[in-house]
Design a protein around this motif. Sequence first.
Motif, PDB file in Angstrom:
ATOM      1  N   ARG A  61      25.020 112.571  36.206  1.00 53.02           N
ATOM      2  CA  ARG A  61      23.562 112.453  36.297  1.00 53.02           C
ATOM      3  C   ARG A  61      22.850 113.266  35.226  1.00 53.02           C
ATOM      4  N   ARG A  62      23.408 114.413  34.873  1.00 55.26           N
ATOM      5  CA  ARG A  62      22.765 115.208  33.833  1.00 55.26           C
ATOM      6  C   ARG A  62      23.085 114.604  32.473  1.00 55.26           C
ATOM      7  N   PRO A  63      22.106 114.353  31.624  1.00 50.81           N
ATOM      8  CA  PRO A  63      22.360 113.735  30.325  1.00 50.81           C
ATOM      9  C   PRO A  63      23.369 114.538  29.515  1.00 50.81           C
ATOM     10  N   GLY A  64      24.310 113.838  28.933  1.00 53.91           N
ATOM     11  CA  GLY A  64      25.278 114.486  28.060  1.00 53.91           C
ATOM     12  C   GLY A  64      26.544 114.933  28.751  1.00 53.91           C
ATOM     13  N   ASP A  65      26.559 114.939  30.099  1.00 51.67           N
ATOM     14  CA  ASP A  65      27.756 115.333  30.826  1.00 51.67           C
ATOM     15  C   ASP A  65      28.672 114.133  30.992  1.00 51.67           C
ATOM     16  N   LEU A  66      29.942 114.325  30.689  1.00 51.12           N
ATOM     17  CA  LEU A  66      30.923 113.262  30.823  1.00 51.12           C
ATOM     18  C   LEU A  66      32.103 113.768  31.629  1.00 51.12           C
ATOM     19  N   LEU A  67      32.641 112.932  32.466  1.00 49.65           N
ATOM     20  CA  LEU A  67      33.802 113.275  33.273  1.00 49.65           C
ATOM     21  C   LEU A  67      34.944 112.356  32.882  1.00 49.65           C
ATOM     22  N   PHE A  68      36.035 112.940  32.393  1.00 54.08           N
ATOM     23  CA  PHE A  68      37.180 112.158  31.960  1.00 54.08           C
ATOM     24  C   PHE A  68      38.236 112.138  33.052  1.00 54.08           C
ATOM     25  N   HIS A  69      38.958 111.022  33.108  1.00 55.19           N
ATOM     26  CA  HIS A  69      40.013 110.861  34.097  1.00 55.19           C
ATOM     27  C   HIS A  69      41.316 110.485  33.403  1.00 55.19           C
ATOM     28  N   PRO A  70      41.956 111.402  32.689  1.00 53.20           N
ATOM     29  CA  PRO A  70      43.290 111.075  32.183  1.00 53.20           C
ATOM     30  C   PRO A  70      44.264 110.996  33.346  1.00 53.20           C
ATOM     31  N   VAL A  71      45.132 110.017  33.337  1.00 47.79           N
ATOM     32  CA  VAL A  71      46.069 109.812  34.440  1.00 47.79           C
ATOM     33  C   VAL A  71      47.478 110.007  33.907  1.00 47.79           C
ATOM     34  N   PRO A  72      48.082 111.192  34.087  1.00 42.62           N
ATOM     35  CA  PRO A  72      49.422 111.438  33.559  1.00 42.62           C
ATOM     36  C   PRO A  72      50.499 110.930  34.503  1.00 42.62           C
ATOM     37  N   VAL A  73      51.696 110.752  33.957  1.00 40.53           N
ATOM     38  CA  VAL A  73      52.872 110.460  34.769  1.00 40.53           C
ATOM     39  C   VAL A  73      53.552 111.778  35.095  1.00 40.53           C
ATOM     40  N   LEU A  74      53.683 112.092  36.362  1.00 40.79           N
ATOM     41  CA  LEU A  74      54.250 113.379  36.775  1.00 40.79           C
ATOM     42  C   LEU A  74      55.746 113.276  36.984  1.00 40.79           C
ATOM     43  N   GLN A 125      43.382 119.045  26.210  1.00 41.88           N
ATOM     44  CA  GLN A 125      44.818 119.229  26.380  1.00 41.88           C
ATOM     45  C   GLN A 125      45.320 118.628  27.682  1.00 41.88           C
ATOM     46  N   SER A 126      46.453 117.952  27.590  1.00 40.28           N
ATOM     47  CA  SER A 126      47.158 117.428  28.752  1.00 40.28           C
ATOM     48  C   SER A 126      48.625 117.783  28.592  1.00 40.28           C
ATOM     49  N   TYR A 127      49.283 118.082  29.704  1.00 39.55           N
ATOM     50  CA  TYR A 127      50.680 118.498  29.631  1.00 39.55           C
ATOM     51  C   TYR A 127      51.641 117.354  29.937  1.00 39.55           C
ATOM     52  N   HIS A 128      51.113 116.168  30.115  1.00 36.63           N
ATOM     53  CA  HIS A 128      51.931 114.989  30.365  1.00 36.63           C
ATOM     54  C   HIS A 128      51.388 113.837  29.528  1.00 36.63           C
ATOM     55  N   PRO A 129      52.242 112.889  29.155  1.00 37.09           N
ATOM     56  CA  PRO A 129      51.751 111.711  28.421  1.00 37.09           C
ATOM     57  C   PRO A 129      50.662 110.989  29.207  1.00 37.09           C
ATOM     58  N   ILE A 130      49.589 110.624  28.535  1.00 37.90           N
ATOM     59  CA  ILE A 130      48.455 109.982  29.192  1.00 37.90           C
ATOM     60  C   ILE A 130      48.708 108.482  29.289  1.00 37.90           C
ATOM     61  N   ARG A 131      48.616 107.956  30.500  1.00 39.60           N
ATOM     62  CA  ARG A 131      48.844 106.537  30.731  1.00 39.60           C
ATOM     63  C   ARG A 131      47.545 105.750  30.860  1.00 39.60           C
ATOM     64  N   ASP A 132      46.453 106.422  31.188  1.00 42.73           N
ATOM     65  CA  ASP A 132      45.177 105.727  31.323  1.00 42.73           C
ATOM     66  C   ASP A 132      44.062 106.741  31.130  1.00 42.73           C
ATOM     67  N   VAL A 133      42.899 106.276  30.701  1.00 42.62           N
ATOM     68  CA  VAL A 133      41.747 107.162  30.542  1.00 42.62           C
ATOM     69  C   VAL A 133      40.480 106.361  30.799  1.00 42.62           C
ATOM     70  N   ARG A 193      55.385 101.216  25.154  1.00 39.73           N
ATOM     71  CA  ARG A 193      54.414 100.838  26.183  1.00 39.73           C
ATOM     72  C   ARG A 193      53.042 100.508  25.585  1.00 39.73           C
ATOM     73  N   LEU A 194      52.160  99.978  26.442  1.00 40.80           N
ATOM     74  CA  LEU A 194      50.799  99.632  26.054  1.00 40.80           C
ATOM     75  C   LEU A 194      49.862 100.758  26.488  1.00 40.80           C
ATOM     76  N   PRO A 195      49.252 101.484  25.556  1.00 38.95           N
ATOM     77  CA  PRO A 195      48.365 102.588  25.926  1.00 38.95           C
ATOM     78  C   PRO A 195      46.989 102.079  26.349  1.00 38.95           C
ATOM     79  N   LYS A 196      46.200 102.974  26.933  1.00 39.28           N
ATOM     80  CA  LYS A 196      44.828 102.663  27.325  1.00 39.28           C
ATOM     81  C   LYS A 196      43.863 103.511  26.504  1.00 39.28           C
ATOM     82  N   SER A 197      42.665 102.986  26.312  1.00 41.96           N
ATOM     83  CA  SER A 197      41.644 103.699  25.553  1.00 41.96           C
ATOM     84  C   SER A 197      40.281 103.263  26.060  1.00 41.96           C
TER      85      SER A 197
END
Length: 219
Positions: free
Chosen positions: A206-219, A192-200, A151-155
């Motif tokens: 708003r606070r400097p330095g804070d990042l929110l990640f959205h890994p999207v696993p296949v369940l 850590q993720s318990y499923h293969p990551i298909r998208d991120v 498959r084609l991964p995302k980054s």
Amino acid sequence: MQNGMVLVFDLRQTVSALELRNGLTCNPVHTIYSLSDDSTVHSGLKRLLTASSVGLCQWNIGDAHEQPILITDTVNQGVCISLAYCPSGDNVVATFRPKVEMPDETSISQLSQPPSSDMGNHVQGSHVLVKRLGSIYQKLGSTSANVPGIRLPKSTILELEDSNSAFACGDEATSNLVLRGLPSLTFTQFLQSYHPIRDVKYTALRRPGDLLFHPVPVL
């Protein structure tokens, strides 16, 4: 398109394409980015960065007679399966997996291969960092990586504090989300993720330095 062509539309009028451009090969384009404006060039052209299995190309939109430009530092790296671009620093990271060598020594793209038990898991591939300097691309480094066999991964590339950047992608062997610092591509952190990551994707809070990640696993 599936035949390697790129269509450009005006969103105000989408009945027909403004431009229909042929690619250098018939390999399908799997990723497209609109490049940031180059302050040193005032030609009025818009530029696209695309990725297909053969590597990366830059397209100058507005000159229908000009062919796309193949970025030579991404040729002969393997099969290009992912592309991440950050406009603020003009950093580009392309991900590759090995080509399949047939018994007659004919190389074929894994993108066109049917699934098999040998290719269903991860393979040893690479991430290649390229810096965009106007219309010039310079390879800054590369690192090995566990990438999907089919498959084609995302980054994505993250913009951090103090003008720092990081590259985020899934590790196919562990299913973890891996962060690598730029431009060194050295490992900095894994989530850590318990499923293969298909998208991120990421969102700067708003606070400097804070990042929110959205890994999207296949369940």
